[in-house]
Motif scaffolding. Structure first.
Motif, short mmCIF file in Angstrom:
data_model
loop_
_atom_site.label_atom_id
_atom_site.label_comp_id
_atom_site.label_asym_id
_atom_site.label_seq_id
_atom_site.Cartn_x
_atom_site.Cartn_y
_atom_site.Cartn_z
N GLN A 193 0.83 -1.19 0.00
CA GLN A 193 0.00 0.00 0.00
C GLN A 193 0.87 1.26 0.00
N ALA A 194 1.97 1.22 0.74
CA ALA A 194 2.89 2.37 0.78
C ALA A 194 3.49 2.61 -0.61
N LEU A 195 3.84 1.54 -1.32
CA LEU A 195 4.37 1.68 -2.68
C LEU A 195 3.32 2.30 -3.61
N ARG A 196 2.06 1.88 -3.46
CA ARG A 196 1.01 2.45 -4.31
C ARG A 196 0.84 3.94 -4.05
N ASP A 214 -6.49 7.48 3.58
CA ASP A 214 -7.60 7.46 4.54
C ASP A 214 -8.39 6.16 4.42
N GLY A 215 -8.56 5.67 3.20
CA GLY A 215 -9.24 4.39 3.02
C GLY A 215 -8.47 3.23 3.65
N ILE A 216 -7.15 3.24 3.49
CA ILE A 216 -6.32 2.20 4.11
C ILE A 216 -6.41 2.28 5.62
N ARG A 217 -6.37 3.50 6.15
CA ARG A 217 -6.44 3.69 7.61
C ARG A 217 -7.74 3.11 8.16
N ARG A 218 -8.85 3.38 7.46
CA ARG A 218 -10.14 2.87 7.93
C ARG A 218 -10.22 1.35 7.78
N LEU A 219 -9.63 0.83 6.71
CA LEU A 219 -9.63 -0.63 6.50
C LEU A 219 -8.86 -1.34 7.61
N GLU A 231 5.75 2.84 8.34
CA GLU A 231 6.03 3.13 6.93
C GLU A 231 4.88 3.90 6.29
N LEU A 232 3.66 3.45 6.52
CA LEU A 232 2.52 4.16 5.95
C LEU A 232 2.39 5.57 6.53
N ARG A 233 2.63 5.70 7.83
CA ARG A 233 2.54 7.04 8.43
C ARG A 233 3.61 7.96 7.85
N THR A 237 3.02 11.51 5.87
CA THR A 237 3.72 12.77 6.16
C THR A 237 4.36 13.34 4.90
N GLU A 238 4.97 12.48 4.10
CA GLU A 238 5.58 12.93 2.84
C GLU A 238 4.51 13.54 1.91
N LEU A 239 3.36 12.90 1.86
CA LEU A 239 2.29 13.40 1.00
C LEU A 239 1.82 14.78 1.45
N LEU A 240 1.68 14.95 2.76
CA LEU A 240 1.22 16.24 3.28
C LEU A 240 2.25 17.34 3.02
N SER A 241 3.51 16.99 3.13
CA SER A 241 4.55 18.01 2.97
C SER A 241 4.84 18.31 1.51
N SER A 242 4.43 17.39 0.61
CA SER A 242 4.74 17.61 -0.81
C SER A 242 3.73 18.52 -1.49
#
Length: 298
Positions: A193-196, A214-219, A231-233, A237-242
């Motif tokens: 999931q992290a790679l995706r 968010d979908g992965i978190r809920r799953l 790793e996912l977290r 963080t990278e997504l938010l900062s990018s």
């Protein structure tokens, strides 16, 4: 050593040096060859051969039945192909003559190259290893569940490594279709999931990646009662900062000035969001992917 090569990553086959297949007919004969090839070059005790070939339901004269089966295999492969040893039999072939063992060697080499910072070499070597797979592993063993599952897990290691190399080489967008399919098959596999998510970001689809997170978190919460792992977290963080390059994201602009406070004798508060930049980014990401966002607390 016997020059014949053996394939057990799928239906069991023996291949002559010129590339033509040897006809290995009969389910028990293929099962015997599979068990011997799994331990190529090593003696396999007769008891273990009987247990695995007959799947825990041996014939009345198990030693005699095994001896007859070995005789049939020798007639097919050549008398020198299966050697008698103390208490058992041995396939006269080195590990690299068996596709499964070549796959394991190539996977190890590829993952080491990746760890050493050489994604180009890793991609080539892992492609060579994965190309050896034709069907589910050990298809001709009567009871192959646990052993086959171990090799399927190793195959997934190689696939993850290959996509990690692709991302490092700037080919994340090309990896997306296969990664999406794999995540559908293995929805709780956090490294996949992290790679995706990283591939989505590489394709310029950051907002979509945040929604997917968010979908992965809920799953994970629904299925396992757990939060995303480190790793996912970290990817989140990278997504938010990018930032979010999509039109749905809030554009960067000058800060909105608060209305002038009404006159009074209390000192005006400078801002209510000192130290809350991270929270603001999370809210912006939520607003980009949801119709309604509710904030609770002070």
């Amino acid at each position: 050593m016997n020059p014949v090569r053996y394939r057990i990553l799928g239906t069991t086959q023996a291949i002559r040096p010129d590339g033509t297949p040897v006809a290995v007919g009969g389910a028990r004969l293929r099962a015997l060859l599979t068990v011997l090839a799994l331990r190529a070059g090593r003696t396999v005790p007769a008891g273990l051969l009987v247990e695995e070939v007959w799947s825990g339901d041996p014939p009345a004269d198990a030693p005699g039945a095994l001896q007859a089966l070995v005789g049939r295999l020798r007639r097919v492969l050549g008398a020198e192909a299966v050697a008698s040893a103390e208490g058992g039999y041995r396939l006269a072939a080195g590990p690299d003559a068996v596709d499964l063992h070549r796959f394991e060697r190539l996977t190890g080499d590829g993952l080491r190259a990746l760890a050493d910072g050489d994604p180009a070499k890793a991609a080539v070597v892992l492609d060579d290893g994965l190309a050896l797979w034709r069907d589910p592993a050990l298809a001709d063993l009567p009871d192959r569940t646990s052993e086959a599952a171990r090799w399927e897990a190793r195959r997934l290691d190689a696939v993850r490594g290959r996509h990690t190399a692709a991302l490092a080489l700037g080919h994340g967008e090309q990896s997306l279709p296969e990664l999406s399919a794999l995540c559908g098959e293995h929805p709780l596999d956090e490294p996949l999931q992290a790679l995706r998510l990283r591939a989505l970001r590489a394709a310029g689809r950051t907002a979509e990646a945040l929604v997917a997170y968010d979908g992965i978190r809920r799953l994970l919460a629904d299925r396992l009662g757990s939060d995303p792992g480190p790793e996912l977290r970290s990817v989140h963080t990278e997504l938010l900062s990018s930032g979010d390059p999509s039109p749905a994201a809030e554009p960067a602009s000058a800060p909105v000035r608060a209305p002038a406070p009404a006159p009074g004798n209390l000192r005006a508060r400078l801002t209510s969001f000192v130290g809350r930049e991270g929270d603001i980014e999370v809210i912006r990401a939520d607003l980009a992917g949801a119709r309604l966002v509710t904030l609770l607390g002070p």
